[in-house]
Design a protein around this motif. Structure first.
Motif, PDB file in Angstrom:
ATOM      1  N   PHE A  71      21.377  17.231  51.022  1.00  0.00           N
ATOM      2  CA  PHE A  71      20.115  16.501  51.042  1.00  0.00           C
ATOM      3  C   PHE A  71      19.508  16.539  52.434  1.00  0.00           C
ATOM      4  CE2 PHE A  71      17.034  13.327  50.349  1.00  0.00           C
ATOM      5  CZ  PHE A  71      17.105  12.420  51.403  1.00  0.00           C
ATOM      6  N   VAL A  72      18.179  16.683  52.484  1.00  0.00           N
ATOM      7  CA  VAL A  72      17.455  16.677  53.753  1.00  0.00           C
ATOM      8  C   VAL A  72      16.489  15.500  53.813  1.00  0.00           C
ATOM      9  CG1 VAL A  72      15.848  17.922  55.248  1.00  0.00           C
ATOM     10  CG2 VAL A  72      17.612  19.179  53.981  1.00  0.00           C
ATOM     11  N   ALA A  73      15.596  15.401  52.814  1.00  0.00           N
ATOM     12  CA  ALA A  73      14.573  14.356  52.817  1.00  0.00           C
ATOM     13  C   ALA A  73      14.087  14.134  51.396  1.00  0.00           C
ATOM     14  CB  ALA A  73      13.408  14.751  53.711  1.00  0.00           C
ATOM     15  N   GLY A  74      13.626  12.906  51.121  1.00  0.00           N
ATOM     16  CA  GLY A  74      13.125  12.589  49.797  1.00  0.00           C
ATOM     17  C   GLY A  74      12.007  11.571  49.865  1.00  0.00           C
ATOM     18  N   ALA A 134      12.798  20.082  45.269  1.00  0.00           N
ATOM     19  CA  ALA A 134      13.305  19.661  43.970  1.00  0.00           C
ATOM     20  C   ALA A 134      12.511  18.472  43.460  1.00  0.00           C
ATOM     21  CB  ALA A 134      14.785  19.302  44.076  1.00  0.00           C
ATOM     22  N   ALA A 135      12.476  18.319  42.141  1.00  0.00           N
ATOM     23  CA  ALA A 135      11.724  17.239  41.507  1.00  0.00           C
ATOM     24  C   ALA A 135      12.517  16.669  40.337  1.00  0.00           C
ATOM     25  CB  ALA A 135      10.366  17.752  41.020  1.00  0.00           C
ATOM     26  N   TYR A 191       6.653  12.297  39.743  1.00  0.00           N
ATOM     27  CA  TYR A 191       7.918  12.928  40.092  1.00  0.00           C
ATOM     28  C   TYR A 191       8.449  12.422  41.428  1.00  0.00           C
ATOM     29  CZ  TYR A 191       7.269  16.350  36.372  1.00  0.00           C
ATOM     30  OH  TYR A 191       7.125  16.952  35.147  1.00  0.00           O
ATOM     31  N   SER A 192       9.730  12.100  41.448  1.00  0.00           N
ATOM     32  CA  SER A 192      10.425  11.917  42.716  1.00  0.00           C
ATOM     33  C   SER A 192      10.661  13.296  43.300  1.00  0.00           C
ATOM     34  CB  SER A 192      11.759  11.213  42.506  1.00  0.00           C
ATOM     35  OG  SER A 192      11.578   9.938  41.958  1.00  0.00           O
ATOM     36  N   MET A 193      10.425  13.442  44.595  1.00  0.00           N
ATOM     37  CA  MET A 193      10.530  14.750  45.235  1.00  0.00           C
ATOM     38  C   MET A 193      11.549  14.718  46.359  1.00  0.00           C
ATOM     39  SD  MET A 193       8.325  16.449  43.503  1.00  0.00           S
ATOM     40  CE  MET A 193       8.385  17.976  44.446  1.00  0.00           C
ATOM     41  N   ALA A 194      12.151  15.856  46.600  1.00  0.00           N
ATOM     42  CA  ALA A 194      13.137  15.930  47.673  1.00  0.00           C
ATOM     43  C   ALA A 194      13.232  17.356  48.194  1.00  0.00           C
ATOM     44  CB  ALA A 194      14.501  15.468  47.185  1.00  0.00           C
ATOM     45  N   TRP A 195      13.713  17.456  49.403  1.00  0.00           N
ATOM     46  CA  TRP A 195      14.070  18.737  49.995  1.00  0.00           C
ATOM     47  C   TRP A 195      15.588  18.751  50.211  1.00  0.00           C
ATOM     48  CZ3 TRP A 195      10.910  22.859  50.770  1.00  0.00           C
ATOM     49  CH2 TRP A 195       9.531  22.636  50.724  1.00  0.00           C
ATOM     50  N   PHE A 196      16.181  19.875  49.857  1.00  0.00           N
ATOM     51  CA  PHE A 196      17.590  20.115  50.115  1.00  0.00           C
ATOM     52  C   PHE A 196      17.695  21.416  50.893  1.00  0.00           C
ATOM     53  CE2 PHE A 196      19.604  16.952  47.413  1.00  0.00           C
ATOM     54  CZ  PHE A 196      18.558  16.590  46.570  1.00  0.00           C
TER      55      PHE A 196
END
Length: 123
Positions: free
Chosen positions: A47-50, A97-98, A32-37
């Motif tokens: 968007f914050v970081a990924g 998020a994923a 999974y690609s992961m991110a923080w929003f």
């Protein structure tokens, strides 16, 4: 399918630090690609970081670059958001998020979301 559970939010004074955690269910977390929003009060989610699914390449919003990092632990099925030198403008609900496809910074492209955790930074 993956389920995400965030933790670690809270209140902190400007200049302080917090670490958010996002624990994922399932055995294919590394795919999974992961991110923080985050979503500040009255504003759109941003968007914050990924971090890419297949490598440790990371991406950051300009507003947090140099202050936040997004390490992931594929053995613990967890991605973190280490937040240092916090500012009042970092106040928001933070979401993990994923997605199974390649990495993107568009929140509309993420299928899986955590419940969100509140971060409040006072001046």
């Amino acid at each position: 399918q993956v389920q995400l559970v965030e933790s670690g939010g809270g209140s902190v004074q400007a200049g302080g630090s917090l670490r958010l955690s996002c624990a994922a269910s399932g055995r294919t977390f590394s795919s999974y690609s992961m991110a923080w929003f985050r979503q500040p009060p009255g504003k759109e989610r941003e968007f914050v970081a990924g971090i890419r699914r297949s490598s440790s390449i990371t991406y950051y919003a300009d507003s947090v670059k140099g202050r936040f990092t997004i390490p992931r632990d594929n053995y613990e099925n967890t991605v973190y958001l280490q937040m240092n030198s916090l500012k009042p403008e970092d106040t928001a609900v933070y979401y993990c998020a994923a997605r199974t496809q390649g990495w993107t910074r568009r929140y509309q492209d993420y299928a899986y979301w955590g419940q969100g955790t509140q971060v409040t930074v006072s001046s």
